[in-house]
Design an enzyme around this catalytic site. Structure first.
Site, PDB file in Angstrom:
ATOM      1  N   GLU A  52     -33.582 -36.258  -6.544  1.00 24.10           N
ATOM      2  CA  GLU A  52     -34.353 -36.722  -7.698  1.00 24.10           C
ATOM      3  C   GLU A  52     -33.468 -36.779  -8.949  1.00 24.10           C
ATOM      4  O   GLU A  52     -32.739 -35.830  -9.236  1.00 24.10           O
ATOM      5  CB  GLU A  52     -35.517 -35.756  -7.912  1.00 24.10           C
ATOM      6  N   LYS A 121     -42.408 -41.719  -9.406  1.00 22.14           N
ATOM      7  CA  LYS A 121     -43.030 -40.458  -8.997  1.00 22.14           C
ATOM      8  C   LYS A 121     -44.505 -40.502  -9.369  1.00 22.14           C
ATOM      9  O   LYS A 121     -44.858 -40.728 -10.532  1.00 22.14           O
ATOM     10  CB  LYS A 121     -42.323 -39.299  -9.690  1.00 22.14           C
ATOM     11  N   CYS A 220     -40.377 -35.604  -4.956  1.00 25.39           N
ATOM     12  CA  CYS A 220     -40.620 -34.169  -5.136  1.00 25.39           C
ATOM     13  C   CYS A 220     -42.093 -33.777  -5.107  1.00 25.39           C
ATOM     14  O   CYS A 220     -42.678 -33.612  -4.054  1.00 25.39           O
ATOM     15  CB  CYS A 220     -39.941 -33.691  -6.428  1.00 25.39           C
ATOM     16  N   ARG A 253     -38.877 -20.362  -1.907  1.00 29.17           N
ATOM     17  CA  ARG A 253     -39.166 -21.796  -2.002  1.00 29.17           C
ATOM     18  C   ARG A 253     -38.597 -22.579  -0.826  1.00 29.17           C
ATOM     19  O   ARG A 253     -39.176 -23.570  -0.399  1.00 29.17           O
ATOM     20  CB  ARG A 253     -38.648 -22.359  -3.319  1.00 29.17           C
ATOM     21  N   ARG A 398     -62.176 -17.986  35.462  1.00 29.91           N
ATOM     22  CA  ARG A 398     -62.676 -18.567  36.709  1.00 29.91           C
ATOM     23  C   ARG A 398     -63.274 -17.492  37.615  1.00 29.91           C
ATOM     24  O   ARG A 398     -64.352 -17.671  38.192  1.00 29.91           O
ATOM     25  CB  ARG A 398     -61.544 -19.319  37.424  1.00 29.91           C
ATOM     26  N   THR A 536     -47.305 -30.213  50.686  1.00 28.97           N
ATOM     27  CA  THR A 536     -47.997 -30.730  51.865  1.00 28.97           C
ATOM     28  C   THR A 536     -49.455 -30.970  51.521  1.00 28.97           C
ATOM     29  O   THR A 536     -50.167 -30.044  51.105  1.00 28.97           O
ATOM     30  CB  THR A 536     -47.874 -29.740  53.036  1.00 28.97           C
ATOM     31  N   LYS A 680     -51.455 -37.217  45.845  1.00 35.60           N
ATOM     32  CA  LYS A 680     -51.535 -35.756  45.906  1.00 35.60           C
ATOM     33  C   LYS A 680     -52.054 -35.195  44.587  1.00 35.60           C
ATOM     34  O   LYS A 680     -52.836 -34.235  44.569  1.00 35.60           O
ATOM     35  CB  LYS A 680     -50.171 -35.165  46.236  1.00 35.60           C
TER      36      LYS A 680
END
Length: 722
Positions: A52, A121, A220, A253, A398, A536, A680
């Protein structure tokens, strides 16, 4: 397309720069700025961003209202424009400029001899150490305007090589200065020694030859307000936001800046580049640290040293393809744009051609070898904690919902079944149930080794679960005999039937044991196996009553087990056997070892899991084409000495892969993932999603037809990966 070109692969190189400022001395600051821009040009940078009021210095107080300073500022900007004619980067600098009756704190965008636009700005801080309203007018309300800049010597559009493109604007207020129609150079009206330049916080800068690169600039304080200008700009299409900041440093900051920039880039699905003022600013009442950094989608890509002496910058390659991919998937982003159409539609677009290097300029960002495994020790520990807790919590839920049955699990002494057993044990502990309610079976077959079986037996004993060993070879021999398989007559034919007879018998036994003993079968297969179809189907390890590993990549499992050991969640005896299991070759143990003693290796068949998990992440999380995956994999894996490794990763396991190897296993992944194994996944049992990188449940992250093919992916690979 050049395979090794970062720009051809969807990246744009961005630099956030800071330098020693000379107070109220635009000519000196210009010279220092140009030094940085020239270096950025040599590095192939697309956008170079400065702090800036960097042309004058930020902490000038009433000197900002001196005509001598303001005149010198305009001169410096035109000198910058002239010097930029032979430089590639889009340059963004901070400067005070007169407009109408006031002075504005501005970000000025310059490229190839032109001042393309000026963004004032919007919000001026006037609290604590800030007194900006004493000197500046706020940019709020200046949408659609132009600013008249007097140039030292008028030039024609031809002298600027025609690099600028017309800016387009939606319908709306014209502001106080007329704008030329589309087709005039750079959108700038020229009258002898003055040029009218687009002015306002409503500007987007679109780079036509870098797809997806659209810049918005704010200054800014604009980031600190609840609804920053960039929020609407990103909804209008900006993918890169530049913040030119003064930001004197006080304790804490820097962390605040990080939080704001990370949050903005995450919420707005963009890259956020931040450059703060540093050395040379007045220390009358303040100090400055010159922090520069770039965030992307909530992640810090790079930051510079704070309180450094001399000019310095943070440079990173921003992933425009990833930003576009996230926006395409997160439909609520575009819904938000539609809800704010009146505000979003006001933005004007300035177009320009960058002509970036289309050669191998490297890649200025860290590419994680293990996208499912953080390199940072604290973050890895946090991920392991959350992963394990997600699995345990889901299993508890579950079991509670279906009447607290026993848990039936097959354990082989390998990673997946070991981890699932640990989850089950922890779930019993949380529920206040005895671990004997876990019924663990080891089911040795024709290729089971004493080592893996011994580990399974010892693990069950150390955890205190109910355990039983059942030799499946008699049942397998009978089935192979009934099938008239050559193995039954002594022929060493180890085909898919031979393997799946064993895998199917194991699963069948577990289901029948669950029927008999009031339990459910807990699946152990992981995300990586599902991606490659390495399981499988049906009566096999693809099926269970519930599964806890289906959202967990193979490359993460070993780290979670290490974390379990390190946290002491189980006793030392369990820790010792877990360590032994971690050191064991990954194998299905379905085919007997050869005469050389070599056991069946999963990774020899379907590729290294570290490469396949890398591909999996980029395919299911971002939809990356094969050439992009190969490009990233090459940067991540071609040199074992470059880039970080996960904490505790063994030295002997630190592999490197050349492009040919990467391409080979990527091709196999594409064939198996897209053309072979979806059926699958379409019948996948219930189980929790674990990673934000994605899951493959047909009810969640991944939905695809089971009879698809891989032709377009294989064609893209063939066309673009050497």
């Amino acid at each position: 397309m050049d395979f090794f070109s970062a720009y051809d692969q969807g990246f744009a190189r961005v630099a956030t720069c800071t330098l020693p400022v000379a107070i109220a001395d635009p000519a000196t600051n210009l010279a220092r700025t140009l030094d940085q821009v020239r270096e950025c040009d040599g590095e192939g940078v697309a956008v170079a961003i400065f702090p800036e009021l960097g042309i004058t210095g930020y902490a000038l107080d009433d000197l900002l209202l001196q005509d001598a300073v303001l005149d010198a500022t305009e001169q410096a900007l035109w000198d910058l424009a002239t010097a930029s004619a032979e430089l590639s980067p889009l340059i963004v600098v901070g400067a005070p400029l007169r407009h109408r009756n006031r002075v504005y704190n501005c970000a000025v965008v310059v490229h190839r001899g032109e001042i393309l636009g000026v963004a004032p700005k919007s919000y001026l801080p006037n609290y604590r150490e800030f007194y900006e309203k004493r000197h500046f007018a706020p940019g709020v309300g200046t949408d659609g305007q132009t600013i008249r800049l007097r140039r030292p010597e008028a030039t024609t559009g031809d002298a600027r090589s025609g690099q600028g493109q017309p800016f387009a604007t939606p319908g709306g207020a014209e502001g106080n200065h007329s704008r030329r129609s589309v087709g005039e150079v750079g959108g700038m009206e020229q009258r002898n020694d003055v040029v009218d330049v687009p002015f306002g916080p409503d500007l987007l800068f679109r780079v036509t030859d870098v797809p997806g690169l659209v810049l918005h600039v704010e200054v800014c304080e604009d980031l600190w307000v609840p609804v920053p200008p960039s929020a609407e700009a990103t909804l209008a299409g900006a993918t890169l936001v530049a913040n030119l900041s003064g930001s004197p440093i006080t304790v804490g900051r820097s962390a605040e800046r990080h939080a704001l920039c990370a949050g903005a880039s995450s919420r707005m699905l963009c890259a956020y580049a931040y450059a703060a003022a540093g050395e040379g600013e007045s220390s009358t009442d303040l100090s400055w640290d010159g922090q520069t950094m770039i965030h992307e989608l909530g992640r810090l890509l790079v930051e510079s040293e704070r309180f450094a002496q001399g000019a310095h910058r943070a440079v990173a390659d921003v992933d425009l393809m990833r930003i576009r991919a996230d926006r395409a998937r997160q439909g609520s982003f575009d819904d938000n744009a539609l809800a704010l159409a009146d505000r979003v539609g006001r933005f004007r677009t300035v177009e320009l051609t960058l002509d970036p290097p289309r050669t191998d300029i490297g890649l200025r960002r860290v590419v994680d070898r293990f996208p499912f495994v953080p390199d940072d020790p604290e973050l890895l520990a946090q991920d392991c904690y959350e992963t394990f807790s997600i699995q345990v919590s889901a299993l508890n839920q579950r079991l509670a919902q279906i009447g607290d049955p026993k848990v039936v699990i097959g354990i082989s002494g390998g990673l997946d079944s070991t981890h699932a057993l640990l989850v089950a044990a922890r779930a019993m502990d949380r529920a206040g149930r005895p671990r004997t309610d876990i019924l663990a079976f080891t089911l040795p077959g024709f290729a089971t080794s004493d080592h893996t079986k011994g580990n399974a037996v010892e693990l069950a004993a150390s955890l205190g679960v109910t355990f039983q060993e059942v030799d499946i070879t008699p049942m397998a021999r009978q089935m192979l005999h009934d099938l008239d398989h050559p193995f039954a007559d002594g022929e060493p034919l180890y085909d898919v039937t031979f393997e799946n007879v064993q895998a199917g018998l194991r699963t069948d036994f577990l289901f029948r044991a669950a029927n008999q003993r009031g339990g459910i079968v807990l699946g152990t297969g992981d995300l990586s196996e599902l991606a490659l179809g390495w399981c499988t189907y049906g009566v096999g390890d693809q099926m269970s009553h519930y599964t806890v590993n289906s959202g967990l990549a193979k490359t993460l499992i070993q780290h979670v087990i290490r974390w379990v050991v390190g946290e002491g969640l189980f006793d030392g005896r369990a820790g010792r056997v877990l360590t032994s299991i971690l050191d064991t070759e990954i194998t299905p143990e379905l085919v007997p070892a050869g005469e050389d003693g070599q056991v069946q290796s999963t990774q020899d068949k379907i590729g290294p899991y570290e490469l396949q998990d890398f591909t999996l992440h980029h395919v299911i999380r971002f939809g990356m084409p094969p050439s992009r995956v190969a490009f990233l994999a090459w940067h991540a894996w071609h040199d074992a000495d470059r880039g970080p490794w996960p904490p505790g990763f063994p030295e002997e396991g630190r592999n490197a892969y050349d492009l040919a190897t990467i391409r080979r296993w990527l091709e196999l992944f594409l064939q198996r993932f897209f053309a072979f194994s979806q059926f699958k996944r379409s019948a996948l049992p219930n189980g929790p999603k674990v990673s934000s990188g994605g899951a493959l449940s047909p009810r969640g992250d991944w939905r695809a037809p089971s009879d698809a093919n891989a032709r377009v992916w294989l064609a893209e690979l063939e066309a673009n990966v050497p």
